[in-house]
Design a protein around this motif. Structure first.
Motif, short mmCIF file in Angstrom:
data_model
loop_
_atom_site.label_atom_id
_atom_site.label_comp_id
_atom_site.label_asym_id
_atom_site.label_seq_id
_atom_site.Cartn_x
_atom_site.Cartn_y
_atom_site.Cartn_z
N MET A 127 0.84 -1.19 0.00
CA MET A 127 0.00 0.00 0.00
C MET A 127 0.88 1.25 0.00
N GLU A 128 0.59 2.18 -0.91
CA GLU A 128 1.38 3.39 -1.03
C GLU A 128 0.54 4.62 -0.72
N LEU A 129 1.22 5.69 -0.28
CA LEU A 129 0.51 6.91 0.05
C LEU A 129 -0.23 7.49 -1.16
N ARG A 130 0.38 7.37 -2.33
CA ARG A 130 -0.29 7.92 -3.51
C ARG A 130 -1.59 7.19 -3.80
N GLN A 131 -1.64 5.87 -3.50
CA GLN A 131 -2.88 5.12 -3.69
C GLN A 131 -3.97 5.65 -2.76
N LEU A 132 -3.58 5.96 -1.53
CA LEU A 132 -4.54 6.53 -0.59
C LEU A 132 -5.01 7.91 -1.05
N GLU A 133 -4.08 8.68 -1.62
CA GLU A 133 -4.44 10.01 -2.14
C GLU A 133 -5.46 9.88 -3.26
N TYR A 134 -5.23 8.94 -4.17
CA TYR A 134 -6.15 8.75 -5.29
C TYR A 134 -7.51 8.24 -4.79
N PHE A 135 -7.47 7.34 -3.83
CA PHE A 135 -8.70 6.81 -3.24
C PHE A 135 -9.54 7.93 -2.63
N ILE A 136 -8.89 8.82 -1.87
CA ILE A 136 -9.61 9.93 -1.25
C ILE A 136 -10.16 10.88 -2.31
N ALA A 137 -9.39 11.13 -3.36
CA ALA A 137 -9.84 12.02 -4.43
C ALA A 137 -11.10 11.47 -5.10
N VAL A 138 -11.11 10.18 -5.42
CA VAL A 138 -12.28 9.58 -6.06
C VAL A 138 -13.48 9.60 -5.11
N ALA A 139 -13.24 9.31 -3.83
CA ALA A 139 -14.32 9.31 -2.85
C ALA A 139 -14.95 10.69 -2.73
N GLU A 140 -14.13 11.73 -2.76
CA GLU A 140 -14.64 13.09 -2.59
C GLU A 140 -15.24 13.63 -3.87
N GLU A 141 -14.67 13.29 -5.01
CA GLU A 141 -15.20 13.77 -6.29
C GLU A 141 -16.35 12.91 -6.80
#
Length: 296
Positions: free
Chosen positions: A1-15
């Motif tokens: 698990m990478e931080l960028r994956q979490l960043e993308y996950f949060i972006a999709v969840a919010e958008e």
């Protein structure tokens, strides 16, 4: 698990949309989708319901979201902590001081700061207050000691050091000394010796004159209070100073308050709200050093 994956996950969840999320994180939609798929494989659960036009969080996705946000926040805090330590080990601090200032507490604060953080390079710049304010706003100056007519200049934070009314200072035999009450109109009937434009004291004086539609004859200008007092003592004009500036020359000049000028001249430290760790640290020492203000 990478931080960028979490960043993308949060972006999709919010958008709630892969395309908008991709635009937000500045990579392709396929790249976001691939990283989210990889994250789901690692977690063993789907995070989004992709059956509708919007990307909706599954129960697993909802459970993961706050933890993902906390993980990114913690990572950011680690970086910030390292940055702050680095800034106080080998950073740079650019300090401004209004021309003609004789206050030593600022030097005391810089001295204590330097002993605590010898790796920080300190530079000191003298200039007129208005240019120092612009320097702080532009980021070319980190913190400045200025004279001002405004308690807190727009866009900055400020710590007022001294707040004093204007006085006129003249030799004891001057005609102004015969008046029971000295007004601004009385003062401008004589040649004026004052600080130059761009200084806080001069701004207060100019605004007061403009409010009464008065046009003073500016005989001479000097950046240092001592020079202004010397010129007035020699009869070259009446000195417009602050109360404590004039008090240093009471052996040869008599000071009278200008009764109808109530706006004070201020001396203040100013800095940006998003100031660096070095600035925060210097402010701690400056608050202590200025706890008992000295004449300016």
């Amino acid at each position: 698990m990478e931080l960028r994956q979490l960043e993308y996950f949060i972006a999709v969840a919010e958008e709630r949309n892969f395309t908008r999320a991709a635009e937000r994180v500045h990579i392709s939609q396929s790249g976001v989708s691939a990283q989210i798929r990889q994250l789901e494989r690692e977690l063993g659960a789907e995070l989004f319901d992709r059956s509708a036009r919007t990307a909706t969080l599954t129960a697993a996705g909802q459970a993961a979201l706050e933890h993902a946000r906390a993980a990114l926040a913690a990572a950011g805090a680690v970086g910030q902590a390292v940055d702050e330590v680095t800034d106080l080990i080998r950073g740079r601090l650019r300090v401004g001081m209004v021309i003609g200032c004789t206050l030593t507490p600022l030097f005391d604060a810089l001295s204590v700061f330097h002993r605590a953080h010898p790796g920080v390079e300190i530079s000191l710049l003298e200039d007129h207050s208005d240019r120092l304010v612009e320097g702080v706003r532009a980021g070319t100056v980190d913190l400045a000691l200025i004279g001002t007519a405004t308690a807190t200049p727009d866009g900055l934070e400020a710590l007022t050091i001294i707040s004093e009314r204007l006085v006129v200072a003249v030799p004891a035999a001057h005609p102004l000394m015969t008046l029971r009450r000295v007004t601004l109109r009385d003062v401008v009937a004589h040649p004026i010796v004052c600080m130059p434009p761009g200084t806080g004291l001069r701004t207060v004086f100019d605004r007061a004159c403009a409010a009464q539609d008065l046009r003073p004859a500016m005989s001479l200008q000097a950046s240092a209070a001592d020079a202004i007092a010397d010129l007035a003592a020699r009869g070259l004009g009446v000195a417009v100073l602050s109360d404590s500036m004039a008090a240093s020359h009471r052996d040869r000049l008599t000071a009278r308050a200008i009764d109808d000028v109530e706006t004070p001249a201020l001396l203040a430290l100013v800095w940006k709200s998003a100031h660096s760790p070095a600035v925060r640290e210097l402010l701690v020492h400056a608050r202590r050093a200025f706890a008992e203000p000295a004449p300016w």
